[in-house]
Design an enzyme around this catalytic site. Structure first.
Site, PDB file in Angstrom:
ATOM      1  CB  SER A 122      -0.953   0.043   1.184  1.00 39.54           C
ATOM      2  OG  SER A 122      -1.765   0.745   1.318  1.00 39.54           O
ATOM      3  CE1 TYR A 171      -3.737  -1.965   5.119  1.00 39.04           C
ATOM      4  CE2 TYR A 171      -3.621   0.520   4.244  1.00 39.04           C
ATOM      5  CZ  TYR A 171      -3.889  -1.380   3.706  1.00 39.04           C
ATOM      6  OH  TYR A 171      -3.940  -1.423   2.693  1.00 39.04           O
ATOM      7  CE  LYS A 195      -1.544  -4.219   2.493  1.00 41.83           C
ATOM      8  NZ  LYS A 195      -1.605  -5.172   2.038  1.00 41.83           N
ATOM      9  N   GLY A 212     -27.356  13.654  -2.106  1.00 43.33           N
ATOM     10  CA  GLY A 212     -27.407  14.786  -2.233  1.00 43.33           C
ATOM     11  C   GLY A 212     -27.252  15.493  -0.921  1.00 43.33           C
ATOM     12  CE1 TYR A 227     -13.219   0.105 -12.131  1.00 45.66           C
ATOM     13  CE2 TYR A 227     -12.094  -0.853 -14.287  1.00 45.66           C
ATOM     14  CZ  TYR A 227     -13.659  -0.550 -13.924  1.00 45.66           C
ATOM     15  OH  TYR A 227     -14.342  -1.760 -14.153  1.00 45.66           O
ATOM     16  CB  VAL A 228     -10.844  -3.370  -8.954  1.00 48.13           C
ATOM     17  CG1 VAL A 228     -12.352  -3.426 -10.043  1.00 48.13           C
ATOM     18  CG2 VAL A 228     -10.625  -4.194  -8.351  1.00 48.13           C
ATOM     19  N   GLY A 229      -9.993  -3.107 -12.548  1.00 48.11           N
ATOM     20  CA  GLY A 229      -9.744  -3.514 -13.640  1.00 48.11           C
ATOM     21  C   GLY A 229      -8.410  -3.534 -13.691  1.00 48.11           C
TER      22      GLY A 229
END
Length: 241
Positions: free
Chosen positions: A32, A55, A59, A105, A121-123
């Site tokens: 990370s 965290y 890592k 809203g 983006y995860v993809g």
């Protein structure tokens, strides 16, 4: 010991032990950018880590465990990938929460919105990780973020356009927004309840949180999707169905 320690450090120890028992010579580890700490500019892979929370600290400790395995394992391959904020379909993290606030809203822009955010983006992240399985013997470290970075205003504009929500020019000055965050912190301490607004969240939202991912992007990898496409795919999946 914290849950972060159990998962990140204990998990790394278990994976290394399994690799030794089964004579595995290739590990791809997702670390990370949290190892760099906050307000460090635009870190590259050579910047000295300064984790600011448990965290990031765990890592970084896991990275050291895998690096020690690689050093003592002949002809092994270790790829450490340090992603920025990862978002996408079925993810309920910070990006989802931000989009949800806009759609419901309940969002109000704090600051000028020009601060930039590194995201993945995860993809695209999955495709990058898959390609690391082809690496030759050696030790590799990559930051990962899709480029170019989007500003907070650009992210909000994409959400509003995709959901056909009228744009708003109302912006709360950072100082006032931060005071409001502290007020919610006090209220949270008094009532014991957690609120979606806090001083830390205001600070993080208004800060530039960027990383240098030029090494990953010049490694022969081409992201299948742009950041704009990734956001729109997530919005369509999570909020239009």
């Amino acid at each position: 010991m914290s849950l972060y320690h159990d998962v990140n450090v204990g998990g790394a120890e278990n994976v290394v032990q399994a690799a030794k028992v089964n004579n595995i010579k290739r590990i791809v580890f997702t670390s990370s950018v949290a190892i760099y700490g906050l307000n460090r500019g635009t870190p590259d892979e050579d910047m000295e880590p300064q984790p600011f929370n448990e965290y990031g600290r765990t890592k970084l400790e896991a990275e050291k465990i895998f690096k020690a395995w690689h050093a003592e394992t002949p002809d092994s391959t270790l790829v450490t990938v340090r992603p920025a904020v990862v978002f996408g379909e079925n993810n309920r993290g910070n990006v989802y929460n931000l989009i949800n606030q806009v759609v419901s809203g309940r969002f109000l822009m704090v600051g000028n919105g020009e601060n930039r955010k590194s995201m993945g983006y995860v993809g695209n992240v999955a495709e990058f990780l898959k390609q690391q399985l082809l690496k030759d013997t050696g030790y590799y470290v990559y930051n990962y973020a899709d480029k170019p970075d989007l500003s907070s205003s650009e992210i909000i504009s994409i959400v509003r356009e995709e959901m056909n929500i009228s744009a708003s020019n109302v912006k709360v000055p950072y100082g006032i927004g931060l005071l409001g965050g502290y007020a919610f912190d006090v209220l949270s301490n008094i009532t014991g309840k957690k609120f979606p607004v806090s001083a830390v969240r205001i600070q993080k939202f208004c800060a530039d949180t960027t990383i240098n991912s030029s090494v990953a992007m010049s490694s022969g990898y081409t992201p299948p999707y742009s950041l704009d496409e990734g956001l729109r795919r997530m919005i369509a999946h999570e909020f239009k169905q």
